[in-house]
Design a protein around this motif. Structure first.
Motif, PDB file in Angstrom:
ATOM      1  N   UNK A 145       0.887  -1.144  -0.121  1.00  0.00           N
ATOM      2  CA  UNK A 145      -0.677  -0.031  -0.167  1.00  0.00           C
ATOM      3  C   UNK A 145       0.775   1.273   0.039  1.00  0.00           C
ATOM      4  N   UNK A 183       6.021   3.048  10.030  1.00  0.00           N
ATOM      5  CA  UNK A 183       4.625   3.099  10.095  1.00  0.00           C
ATOM      6  C   UNK A 183       4.100   1.203  10.149  1.00  0.00           C
ATOM      7  N   UNK A 237       2.180  -0.042  13.549  1.00  0.00           N
ATOM      8  CA  UNK A 237       0.855  -0.009  13.442  1.00  0.00           C
ATOM      9  C   UNK A 237       1.004  -1.577  13.414  1.00  0.00           C
ATOM     10  N   UNK A 283      -7.973  -5.051  12.935  1.00  0.00           N
ATOM     11  CA  UNK A 283      -8.575  -3.519  12.110  1.00  0.00           C
ATOM     12  C   UNK A 283     -10.469  -3.961  11.975  1.00  0.00           C
ATOM     13  N   UNK A 302      -6.531   3.714   5.978  1.00  0.00           N
ATOM     14  CA  UNK A 302      -5.677   4.248   6.409  1.00  0.00           C
ATOM     15  C   UNK A 302      -4.127   3.478   5.049  1.00  0.00           C
ATOM     16  N   UNK A 303      -5.133   2.956   4.088  1.00  0.00           N
ATOM     17  CA  UNK A 303      -5.173   3.139   2.814  1.00  0.00           C
ATOM     18  C   UNK A 303      -4.808   4.195   2.809  1.00  0.00           C
ATOM     19  N   UNK A 335      -5.099   7.395   4.271  1.00  0.00           N
ATOM     20  CA  UNK A 335      -4.378   8.069   4.250  1.00  0.00           C
ATOM     21  C   UNK A 335      -2.895   7.692   4.213  1.00  0.00           C
ATOM     22  N   UNK A 336      -2.107   6.874   3.660  1.00  0.00           N
ATOM     23  CA  UNK A 336      -1.264   6.606   2.718  1.00  0.00           C
ATOM     24  C   UNK A 336      -1.492   7.219   1.229  1.00  0.00           C
ATOM     25  N   UNK A 342     -10.120  -1.051  -0.958  1.00  0.00           N
ATOM     26  CA  UNK A 342      -8.455  -1.330  -0.792  1.00  0.00           C
ATOM     27  C   UNK A 342      -7.766  -0.661  -1.594  1.00  0.00           C
TER      28      UNK A 342
END
Lengths: 269, 534
Positions: A169, A175, A179, B380, B388-389, B391-392, B437
């Motif tokens: 990703x 991270x 995480x 999650x 999260x995806x 945010x990246x 995602x």
């Protein structure tokens, strides 16, 4: 929301009361835990002394209440230290290169070769006695156990699909570690920790018994238990009630810990 | 022909919930009956009930349950043990987990002989070799001394079949006997099962795969939600199905004739034209990669692989396990650095990129895995997975929820799924979340590594249709990896056939499948179990 089992509520309530007793012990008892009454030694439980008195005529109930702070500090503090340090070292060993891994693991092998208590004694000898140092000593003595389990977890998690998915990703290395790797590697160790709280508490008592933990006459469950051994045939209450306090704490921590774990996995409580 | 096994009005319930409800069938001597259905249809529970292994907490009731004239309903455990292995052989799906990992396979076969025959030790050893030879294991004396993990998947499955036939049972029950196998190995195992079926030996085969069944079965029973919806001669059921569910199942199988049509829902008469391919988004040139084995010898996983992928196009990679498909995908994704050759995504090469630059380039090429559940952090929720995806991808916090819902809607889910955990979603829903995602960073390329292999055929159809919709809407290119030639034919424009780390043939999918040039491609195509419907 989901239904919470009554047992979990009860355990949570016990923990809350314990924390309250540790913070504000005078809310629970009017009697001073240190007042000696040579005319009332080893009295059985009565209206005046709810859980009886000890060999110096001190009130066992108020000593248990006032001992909560030192005991909880020993149990939770020591495990918190072991978990934090062991977790970080374990993840570092699991992710690091061969040199880092060997360094951490061989050190932990040395640690594991000695009984925990002996290791704790080494720390005390270097740092000196007292409650704070006892917490530190037991914490340090427990690090190798946690480091080992966390490393094993880390090794399997670093090869897992979800870590690769996070990398794919475009998440940065740190991270991914903080995480995904660290929380998942520490999760199974938390179960070990809920049991560890109890053993740390008992180990702390052993140190107090040797005069290296909480110094007398300060009350602490473990040291009470130790001194009570000499009087067990004449005064059962003196040993049974501090022991019950330890047991109750360990059970409550285990029950609440399990419930939290199940919830974190999204299962029913 | 008389009925060897007779089942009437069988009900199996766990905790008050019926998982098998009123099932009835019979298996005659020398006949093969196939029990077909999707996961949760109750087919495996039915099979286990027939050997008295339904499990604790199961309530079994039946109007009739008899084997060779004996009533199985009130049978004691001792009597069951004589029947199991002795008169009914059981073959399970995965030989690796069904064989004791610490015991040579020969001992496993010998154990059955010891339990059910009066053979002496020496006679057993000789018989083990005969049995292994009979199921087509080469060098049987040597193989008998090897551990399960030292054998290939096909040999393991043969060894397992040898344990099932060792005591010469009259009935063999095989639960998904070829599901874990490559297509050419599957063909061999199916041939073996067909050979085992003889005058006095019957076969009950449990499968989700109608094509596999078509090759073996004399009669077929289709199960759904614990009931048999249709049963009859295999030819009739597979060619002229009467029940709507059987028809839907057959229509959902991707193959040559389904290309350009939708697999799920009502079949559309018009064939949808493929979009015109755009610019080159991935260029792999002469990529090679070796891995060092446990013996320290480097082996090439991938050798000299070259291909291009254009926007809006789907390129398939097909091959059996160990052919280098996944390594090729990882090289394209920049997760594995090739020893030789180069890979460019949207004109930028992975090699020589700094960490930060590589992370930015990752947004352009995303991945969907075979097992979606394993690809999510178990802690999650769907919400966090997508956030999260996003945010990246640089989507600001306040826009993330809105985008998450948009993504879910794109893959046919909605807002309600945000708070769920992947663990509590169905297999198809999980794969949809995984696709959502992967689409979050708006990639130019999606690498799909066996994206539908773990799904039931009807769910597989929906996910394949979804991928098609997404491609039409977003113009994303797919690198589509699969061992299933039907899926590849259905979904891809061009195909690469891989064997032993090399591309043996590549070209437009129609050309490769209709006029294969390489003998391995021909072998692969010949091995596909086929349904001659439509």
């Amino acid at each position: 929301m989901r239904r919470i089992r009554p047992g979990v509520w009860l355990a949570a309530l016990v923990l809350a009361l314990l924390v309250l007793a540790a913070a504000l012990p005078y809310l629970f008892t009017g009697q001073d835990p240190l007042t000696v009454d040579s005319g009332a030694t080893l009295r059985p439980p009565s209206a005046e002394h709810l859980l009886g008195t000890d060999e110096n005529g001190r009130d066992v109930f108020s000593r248990i209440v006032y001992g909560t702070r030192a005991s909880l500090l020993l149990g939770f503090g020591a495990i918190a230290i072991a978990l934090a340090a062991g977790g970080l070292l374990g993840v570092a060993a699991g992710l690091g290169n061969r040199f880092v891994e060997n360094l951490i693991m061989r050190l932990s092998d040395v640690g594991l070769a000695f009984p925990e208590l002996l290791l704790a004694l080494v720390v005390i000898t270097v740092a000196g006695g007292g409650t704070t140092n006892a917490v530190l000593a037991i914490g340090v003595a427990n690090i190798p156990n946690y480091a080992r389990v966390v490393r094993a977890q880390t090794l399997s998690i670093r090869r897992s699909t979800y870590v690769e998915a996070a990398r794919a990703l475009g998440l940065s290395g740190p991270r991914v570690v903080f995480r995904h790797v660290l929380p998942n590697a520490v999760k199974p160790v938390l179960i070990l920790a809920t049991i560890g709280v109890g053993t740390a508490l008992v180990a702390g008592s052993a140190l107090s018994f040797l005069g290296l933990g909480t110094p007398p006459p300060e009350p602490e469950w473990g040291s009470m238990l130790s001194t009570a051994r000499a009087f067990i045939s004449r005064a059962w209450w003196y040993g049974v009630f501090p022991g019950a306090a330890i047991t109750l704490t360990v059970i409550s921590v285990t029950v609440v810990g399990r419930a939290l774990r199940l919830r974190s996995e999204g299962r029913t409580w | 022909m008389t009925a060897l096994l007779k089942v009437e009005d069988l009900r199996v319930a766990f905790g008050g919930t019926a998982v098998v409800d009123g099932v009835g069938f019979e298996v005659r001597r020398g006949e093969c009956l196939a029990l077909v259905g999707e996961s949760g249809s109750g087919k495996s529970v039915t099979a286990r009930t027939l050997v008295g292994l339904t499990g604790d907490g199961a309530a079994v009731e039946a109007g009739e349950l008899s084997f060779a004239g004996r009533d199985l309903r009130r049978m004691r455990e001792r009597a069951w043990r004589r029947i199991r292995g002795g008169r009914i052989g059981f073959v399970l799906q995965d030989a690796l987990v069904s064989l004791d990992p610490l015991r040579p396979v020969g001992r496993e076969v010998a154990e059955v002989l010891a339990a059910h025959t009066g053979l002496s030790r020496a006679a057993r050893t000789a018989r083990v070799a005969e049995l292994l030879a009979e199921v087509g294991v080469p060098e049987p004396e040597l193989r008998a001394r090897q551990l399960p993990h030292e054998l290939s998947g096909g040999l393991r499955q043969r060894a397992l079949i040898a344990t099932a036939i060792a005591a010469e049972p009259e009935l063999i029950i095989a639960d998904e006997p070829t599901t874990a196998l490559d297509v050419t190995i599957q063909a061999q195992v199916l041939d073996l099962l067909a050979r085992i079926k003889s005058e006095d030996r019957s076969l009950l085969i449990i499968s989700h795969d109608l094509a596999v069944v078509a090759r073996l079965a004399d009669r077929v029973a289709v199960m759904k939600d614990g009931r048999i919806v249709e049963q009859g001669p295999a030819d009739r059921v597979l060619r002229a199905p009467e029940h709507a569910y059987t028809r839907a199942l057959l229509a959902a199988i991707p193959a040559e004739h389904t290309k350009g049509t939708r697999l799920s829902g009502p079949a559309e008469a018009v064939r949808l034209a493929r979009p015109e391919p755009g610019d080159v988004v991935v260029r792999v040139d002469g990529a090679g990669k070796s891995f060092r084995g446990p013996d320290g010898v480097a082996r090439a996983a991938v050798r000299d692989v070259s291909f291009t992928l254009r926007a809006g196009e789907t390129v398939g990679i097909v091959g059996e396990s160990g052919s280098g498909k996944t390594t090729t995908a990882r090289i394209a994704l920049g997760l594995t650095e090739p020893d030789t050759g180069s890979v460019e995504v949207r004109g930028r090469a992975w090699a020589g990129l700094g960490r930060a630059e590589a992370r930015t380039l990752r947004r352009d090429i995303q991945v969907v895995y075979q097992d979606p559940l394993a690809s999510f952090d178990p802690r999650y929720t769907v919400d966090k997975v997508l956030a999260e995806a996003l945010a990246v991808a640089g989507v600001p916090r306040e826009r993330r929820r809105e985008r998450s819902v948009e993504l879910l809607e794109l893959v046919g889910l909605d807002e309600r799924h945000l708070r769920r955990r992947p663990l509590h979603l169905s297999g198809g829903q999980r794969q949809r979340v995984a696709i959502a995602r992967a689409l979050a960073p708006e990639p130019a390329v999606l690498v799909c590594d066996e994206p539908v292999s773990a799904l039931d055929v009807s769910v597989q159809a929906q996910v394949l249709d979804l991928l098609d919709d997404v491609q039409r809407r977003t113009g994303v290119a797919y690198l589509f990896i699969s061992h299933d030639l039907g899926v590849i034919y259905h979904a891809c424009d061009r195909v690469l056939v891989m064997k032993d780390g090399q591309v043996v043939e590549q070209g437009p999918v129609e050309r490769v499948f209709r006029e294969p040039e390489h003998h391995y491609t021909r072998e692969l195509i010949a091995a596909i179990p086929r349904l001659t419907t439509a």
